[in-house]
Design an enzyme around this catalytic site. Structure first.
Site, PDB file in Angstrom:
ATOM      1  CG  ASN A  13      -2.070  -0.939   1.157  1.00  0.00           C
ATOM      2  OD1 ASN A  13      -3.483  -0.612   0.044  1.00  0.00           O
ATOM      3  ND2 ASN A  13      -2.413  -2.103   1.219  1.00  0.00           N
ATOM      4  NE  ARG A  63       0.893  -0.384  23.627  1.00  0.00           N
ATOM      5  CZ  ARG A  63      -0.555   0.542  23.022  1.00  0.00           C
ATOM      6  NH1 ARG A  63      -0.930   0.438  22.578  1.00  0.00           N
ATOM      7  NH2 ARG A  63      -1.213  -0.270  24.502  1.00  0.00           N
ATOM      8  CG  LEU A  91      -0.235   3.388  16.237  1.00  0.00           C
ATOM      9  CD1 LEU A  91      -0.449   4.464  15.544  1.00  0.00           C
ATOM     10  CD2 LEU A  91       1.298   3.240  17.308  1.00  0.00           C
ATOM     11  CG  HIS A 107     -10.340  -3.422   8.451  1.00  0.00           C
ATOM     12  ND1 HIS A 107      -8.977  -4.713   9.192  1.00  0.00           N
ATOM     13  CD2 HIS A 107     -10.779  -4.239   8.372  1.00  0.00           C
ATOM     14  CE1 HIS A 107      -9.813  -5.421   9.349  1.00  0.00           C
ATOM     15  NE2 HIS A 107     -10.492  -5.512   9.306  1.00  0.00           N
ATOM     16  CG  ASP A 143      -9.493  -2.808  12.831  1.00  0.00           C
ATOM     17  OD1 ASP A 143      -8.644  -1.667  11.910  1.00  0.00           O
ATOM     18  OD2 ASP A 143      -8.854  -3.790  12.152  1.00  0.00           O
ATOM     19  CG  HIS A 169      -2.732  -6.917  -1.673  1.00  0.00           C
ATOM     20  ND1 HIS A 169      -3.156  -8.425  -0.883  1.00  0.00           N
ATOM     21  CD2 HIS A 169      -2.640  -6.083  -0.116  1.00  0.00           C
ATOM     22  CE1 HIS A 169      -2.520  -8.063   0.241  1.00  0.00           C
ATOM     23  NE2 HIS A 169      -2.153  -6.820   0.452  1.00  0.00           N
TER      24      HIS A 169
HETATM   25  C1  GRF Z   1      -3.321  -5.242   3.962  1.00  0.00           C
HETATM   26  O1  GRF Z   1      -4.003  -5.778   3.398  1.00  0.00           O
HETATM   27  C2  GRF Z   1      -4.412  -3.837   5.218  1.00  0.00           C
HETATM   28  O2  GRF Z   1      -5.660  -3.766   4.539  1.00  0.00           O
HETATM   29  C3  GRF Z   1      -3.874  -4.501   6.181  1.00  0.00           C
HETATM   30  O3  GRF Z   1      -2.776  -4.727   6.090  1.00  0.00           O
HETATM   31  C4  GRF Z   1      -2.431  -4.912   5.110  1.00  0.00           C
HETATM   32  C5  GRF Z   1      -1.355  -4.735   4.490  1.00  0.00           C
HETATM   33  O4  GRF Z   1      -0.350  -4.964   2.988  1.00  0.00           O
HETATM   34  N1  GRF Z   1      -4.029  -3.171   7.283  1.00  0.00           N
HETATM   35  P1  GRF Z   1       1.029  -4.327   2.681  1.00  0.00           P
HETATM   36  O5  GRF Z   1       2.200  -4.142   3.935  1.00  0.00           O
HETATM   37  O6  GRF Z   1       0.127  -2.157   2.291  1.00  0.00           O
HETATM   38  O7  GRF Z   1       1.535  -5.323   1.710  1.00  0.00           O
END
Ligand code: GRF
Length: 204
Positions: A13, A63, A91, A107, A143, A169
């Site tokens: 991402n 943390r 977090l 998510h 979430d 994805h």
């Molecule tokens: C994604 O599926 C996102 O929705 C979730 O973690 C995954 C991360 O994938 N929170 P990447 O590291 O961006 O490939």
């Protein structure tokens, strides 16, 4: 708009943000933080010439201390929007408050269904016929948070995890950059006194 991104692993991402938005005039990815040293996302940031640093909490005194250091590091880079893109740790409340209203997460389910880890597996095991992707503001609970964008995906039946993951994805890599661009254009507003988010995505 100056964007910070937090990752834990692969960072696909993050890559979508770098490829689609970074340095194209409206969005600069200025900082990438990771919860782990070995995250591929850190390499992706370096390859794009973006400052990146790992913040493993076990080595930084826990943390809360880690979140404080990471928050300072992001603020020093004048991050305006912080994107959690596969950041797999919870977090601290202080960190969430510090970035309240300017921190979003992606998510892989249609929230509020299937929050937490293994969202894709949860959806398949439940047998839902439709799942999808959510981009939402981050609140203290995991979430939750006002929803900015969602897109659905019809599941094949029986659904294979690898195939569904690939398809989700693909959606994430469109939806997250879209959301970030809408922020950069000031088109995202939480309606006062409600959980609804007004998103003006007409026209472009
Ligand atoms: C994604 O599926 C996102 O929705 C979730 O973690 C995954 C991360 O994938 N929170 P990447 O590291 O961006 O490939």
């Amino acid at each position: 708009m100056r964007v910070g991104v937090l990752v834990s692993g692969e960072g696909s991402n993050l890559q979508a943000l770098l490829d689609k938005l970074h340095g194209k005039g409206e969005v600069e990815v200025v900082a990438v933080g990771s919860s782990t040293e070995g995250a591929r996302g850190l390499e992706r940031a370096h390859a794009a010439g973006v400052e990146a640093q790992a913040f493993p909490y076990a080595e930084i005194g826990g943390r809360e201390a880690r979140d404080l250091a990471m928050g300072d590091w992001l603020e020093e880079r004048e991050v305006e929007l912080l994107v959690l893109a596969g950041f797999m740790e919870v977090l601290s409340p202080a960190f969430v408050r510090r970035f309240a209203g300017r921190m979003i997460n992606v998510h892989p389910s249609l929230l509020p269904a299937f929050p937490g880890v293994r969202a894709i597996e949860q959806a398949i095991e439940y047998g839902v016929r439709v799942t999808g992707v959510t981009v939402h503001f981050v609140e203290e609970a995991v979430d939750t948070g006002p929803i900015v964008l969602q897109r659905s995906l019809e599941l094949p039946y029986p659904a294979g995890i690898a195939e569904v993951e690939t398809q989700l994805h693909r959606i994430e890599h469109e939806l997250l950059p879209r959301a970030v661009l809408l922020f950069a254009r000031d088109r995202v507003k939480v309606v006062e006194g409600s959980r609804r988010v007004e998103v003006d995505d007409a026209g472009d």
